[in-house]
Design a protein around this motif. Structure first.
Motif, PDB file in Angstrom:
ATOM      1  N   ASP A   5      -7.423   8.340   2.244  1.00  0.00           N
ATOM      2  CA  ASP A   5      -7.595   8.746   0.850  1.00  0.00           C
ATOM      3  C   ASP A   5      -6.707   7.912  -0.065  1.00  0.00           C
ATOM      4  O   ASP A   5      -7.141   7.475  -1.142  1.00  0.00           O
ATOM      5  CB  ASP A   5      -7.256  10.228   0.713  1.00  0.00           C
ATOM      6  CG  ASP A   5      -7.267  10.693  -0.737  1.00  0.00           C
ATOM      7  OD1 ASP A   5      -8.353  10.753  -1.328  1.00  0.00           O
ATOM      8  OD2 ASP A   5      -6.172  10.987  -1.263  1.00  0.00           O
ATOM      9  N   CYS A  13      -9.470   0.816  -3.957  1.00  0.00           N
ATOM     10  CA  CYS A  13     -10.833   0.898  -4.521  1.00  0.00           C
ATOM     11  C   CYS A  13     -10.869   1.940  -5.636  1.00  0.00           C
ATOM     12  O   CYS A  13     -11.647   2.911  -5.564  1.00  0.00           O
ATOM     13  CB  CYS A  13     -11.850   1.259  -3.436  1.00  0.00           C
ATOM     14  SG  CYS A  13     -11.726   0.293  -1.918  1.00  0.00           S
ATOM     15  N   PRO A  14     -10.050   1.785  -6.663  1.00  0.00           N
ATOM     16  CA  PRO A  14      -9.952   2.837  -7.700  1.00  0.00           C
ATOM     17  C   PRO A  14     -11.258   3.090  -8.457  1.00  0.00           C
ATOM     18  O   PRO A  14     -11.523   4.226  -8.855  1.00  0.00           O
ATOM     19  CB  PRO A  14      -8.860   2.291  -8.641  1.00  0.00           C
ATOM     20  CG  PRO A  14      -8.830   0.819  -8.393  1.00  0.00           C
ATOM     21  CD  PRO A  14      -9.178   0.643  -6.952  1.00  0.00           C
ATOM     22  N   ARG A  47     -16.753   7.932  -3.809  1.00  0.00           N
ATOM     23  CA  ARG A  47     -16.591   7.910  -2.360  1.00  0.00           C
ATOM     24  C   ARG A  47     -15.772   9.096  -1.844  1.00  0.00           C
ATOM     25  O   ARG A  47     -15.797   9.391  -0.656  1.00  0.00           O
ATOM     26  CB  ARG A  47     -15.933   6.594  -1.923  1.00  0.00           C
ATOM     27  CG  ARG A  47     -16.803   5.375  -2.224  1.00  0.00           C
ATOM     28  CD  ARG A  47     -16.117   4.080  -1.869  1.00  0.00           C
ATOM     29  NE  ARG A  47     -15.894   3.944  -0.434  1.00  0.00           N
ATOM     30  CZ  ARG A  47     -15.379   2.835   0.127  1.00  0.00           C
ATOM     31  NH1 ARG A  47     -15.058   1.796  -0.633  1.00  0.00           N
ATOM     32  NH2 ARG A  47     -15.201   2.787   1.423  1.00  0.00           N
ATOM     33  N   TYR A 103     -13.466   5.244  -6.201  1.00  0.00           N
ATOM     34  CA  TYR A 103     -12.810   6.408  -5.591  1.00  0.00           C
ATOM     35  C   TYR A 103     -13.547   7.714  -5.875  1.00  0.00           C
ATOM     36  O   TYR A 103     -13.795   8.517  -4.971  1.00  0.00           O
ATOM     37  CB  TYR A 103     -11.366   6.511  -6.077  1.00  0.00           C
ATOM     38  CG  TYR A 103     -10.613   7.672  -5.485  1.00  0.00           C
ATOM     39  CD1 TYR A 103     -10.185   7.653  -4.164  1.00  0.00           C
ATOM     40  CD2 TYR A 103     -10.334   8.813  -6.240  1.00  0.00           C
ATOM     41  CE1 TYR A 103      -9.492   8.721  -3.606  1.00  0.00           C
ATOM     42  CE2 TYR A 103      -9.646   9.883  -5.702  1.00  0.00           C
ATOM     43  CZ  TYR A 103      -9.234   9.829  -4.385  1.00  0.00           C
ATOM     44  OH  TYR A 103      -8.562  10.892  -3.838  1.00  0.00           O
ATOM     45  N   ASN A 104     -13.911   7.944  -7.122  1.00  0.00           N
ATOM     46  CA  ASN A 104     -14.528   9.225  -7.500  1.00  0.00           C
ATOM     47  C   ASN A 104     -15.899   9.438  -6.868  1.00  0.00           C
ATOM     48  O   ASN A 104     -16.330  10.584  -6.686  1.00  0.00           O
ATOM     49  CB  ASN A 104     -14.650   9.322  -9.019  1.00  0.00           C
ATOM     50  CG  ASN A 104     -13.298   9.504  -9.680  1.00  0.00           C
ATOM     51  OD1 ASN A 104     -12.380  10.063  -9.083  1.00  0.00           O
ATOM     52  ND2 ASN A 104     -13.165   9.010 -10.907  1.00  0.00           N
ATOM     53  N   LEU A 107      -8.229   4.399  -0.469  1.00  0.00           N
ATOM     54  CA  LEU A 107      -9.326   4.349  -1.434  1.00  0.00           C
ATOM     55  C   LEU A 107      -8.798   4.428  -2.870  1.00  0.00           C
ATOM     56  O   LEU A 107      -9.287   3.714  -3.759  1.00  0.00           O
ATOM     57  CB  LEU A 107     -10.302   5.503  -1.177  1.00  0.00           C
ATOM     58  CG  LEU A 107     -11.174   5.419   0.079  1.00  0.00           C
ATOM     59  CD1 LEU A 107     -12.062   6.646   0.177  1.00  0.00           C
ATOM     60  CD2 LEU A 107     -12.028   4.160   0.068  1.00  0.00           C
ATOM     61  N   ALA A 108      -7.802   5.296  -3.101  1.00  0.00           N
ATOM     62  CA  ALA A 108      -7.275   5.471  -4.458  1.00  0.00           C
ATOM     63  C   ALA A 108      -6.574   4.219  -4.957  1.00  0.00           C
ATOM     64  O   ALA A 108      -6.659   3.879  -6.150  1.00  0.00           O
ATOM     65  CB  ALA A 108      -6.319   6.660  -4.486  1.00  0.00           C
TER      66      ALA A 108
END
Length: 310
Positions: A120, A127-128, A134, A131-132, A123-124
């Protein structure tokens, strides 16, 4: 004499020793630790559940972590408190198997929770923009539910393999029931138990560790090539997680070491402390670490406590 599991009504825990009048002091210390663990973890679970602003993936994973620590500590401490005051350190076979299930579920869920939390954070940080999409709350809830279900099934299978074992003794050299200690009491070949235990342990340990390693390698790459703000975000969100991971890994390593190798040369008090470290220190340490480091949790705790007080 051959004794099968249907005839073994209790196990004797031989790692306990007579502390005389000090047992009441030990009881008060252990009771205080248990109250502190339950109070701190329960407080954070309530705060996360009641505050809608905390219904984000990171905090939902933390909620799962805190609930697991409540389960693990409750599988040890009430039992430990009874044994401290007891003069005959025995445990019924059903309670012994229940404790094995509780302790092993806690250990496997703790590591898997920490692995999912590391992914988590990856991803944050890495891949910001995605993120929301995925890591939606629905995906988080599904992931948590599936993880708990699969690991409960895995530990349930462990029990189905040890309960029917034909045993030649009932003495466990620990302060709580342990799967490997029961398997060692078996009168005949336990290759099925050993193979399943090796495969299950490998999956539960190396699977999460691989995910953690992958996540932090990618996070470090982004930190070295990213802005100062990115590095600060990574440090602030990953430091509590890394501290929790190292704390749990330290205790789990010594527990595995004690289960697999002869530790008779180690002082008894140190052996007892190391055997319960992974069940005691993470549940104490994690609420403090996250409660102090994550400002949203800290503020929410203060608001809840002030509202209750008023």
């Amino acid at each position: 004499m051959m004794i099968n599991s249907t005839q073994v009504s209790y196990f004797t825990l031989s790692a306990y020793f007579d502390t005389g009048l000090f047992k009441y002091l030990c009881f008060m210390i252990v009771m205080s630790l248990y109250v502190l663990i339950v109070g701190s973890n329960l407080l954070l679970v309530v705060v996360i559940c009641m505050n809608r602003s905390l219904h984000e993936p990171m905090y939902l994973f933390l909620c799962s972590l805190f609930v697991n620590e409540l389960v693990g500590s409750s599988g040890l401490f009430p039992f430990l408190l009874v044994q401290i005051l007891s003069d005959i350190h025995t445990v019924s076979a059903p309670l012994c198997f229940l404790q094995i299930f509780s302790v092993y579920s806690y250990g496997s869920l703790e590591l898997v929770n920490l692995a999912v939390m590391s992914y988590d954070r990856y991803l944050a940080i890495c891949c910001p923009l995605q993120y929301n999409t995925r890591m939606t709350n629905k995906k988080v809830a599904t992931l948590i539910a599936v993880t708990w279900l699969l690991l409960f099934i895995e530990n349930g299978l462990t029990l189905t393999l040890i309960v029917p074992l034909q045993l030649c003794g009932n003495i466990i050299d620990k302060v709580y029931c342990d799967n490997y200690s029961v398997v060692k009491l078996a009168c005949y070949n336990t290759s099925v138990n050993n193979v399943y235990g090796l495969v299950a342990t490998s999956l539960v340990i190396f699977g999460p560790l691989t995910l953690i390693l992958f996540s932090y390698v990618r996070i470090l790459r982004v930190c070295f090539s990213g802005s100062k703000q990115t590095r600060q975000k990574a440090v602030s969100t990953c430091t509590p997680h890394l501290a929790s991971l190292l704390n749990f890994s330290f205790g789990a390593f010594f527990e595995i070491l004690q289960s697999r190798f002869d530790m008779n040369g180690v002082p008894n008090m140190l052996r007892i402390f190391l055997s319960i470290y992974f069940l005691t220190c993470p549940p104490l340490f994690n609420p403090l670490m996250y409660g102090l480091n994550l400002s949203k949790i800290r503020v929410s705790c203060k608001n809840l406590i002030s509202n209750v007080g008023s």
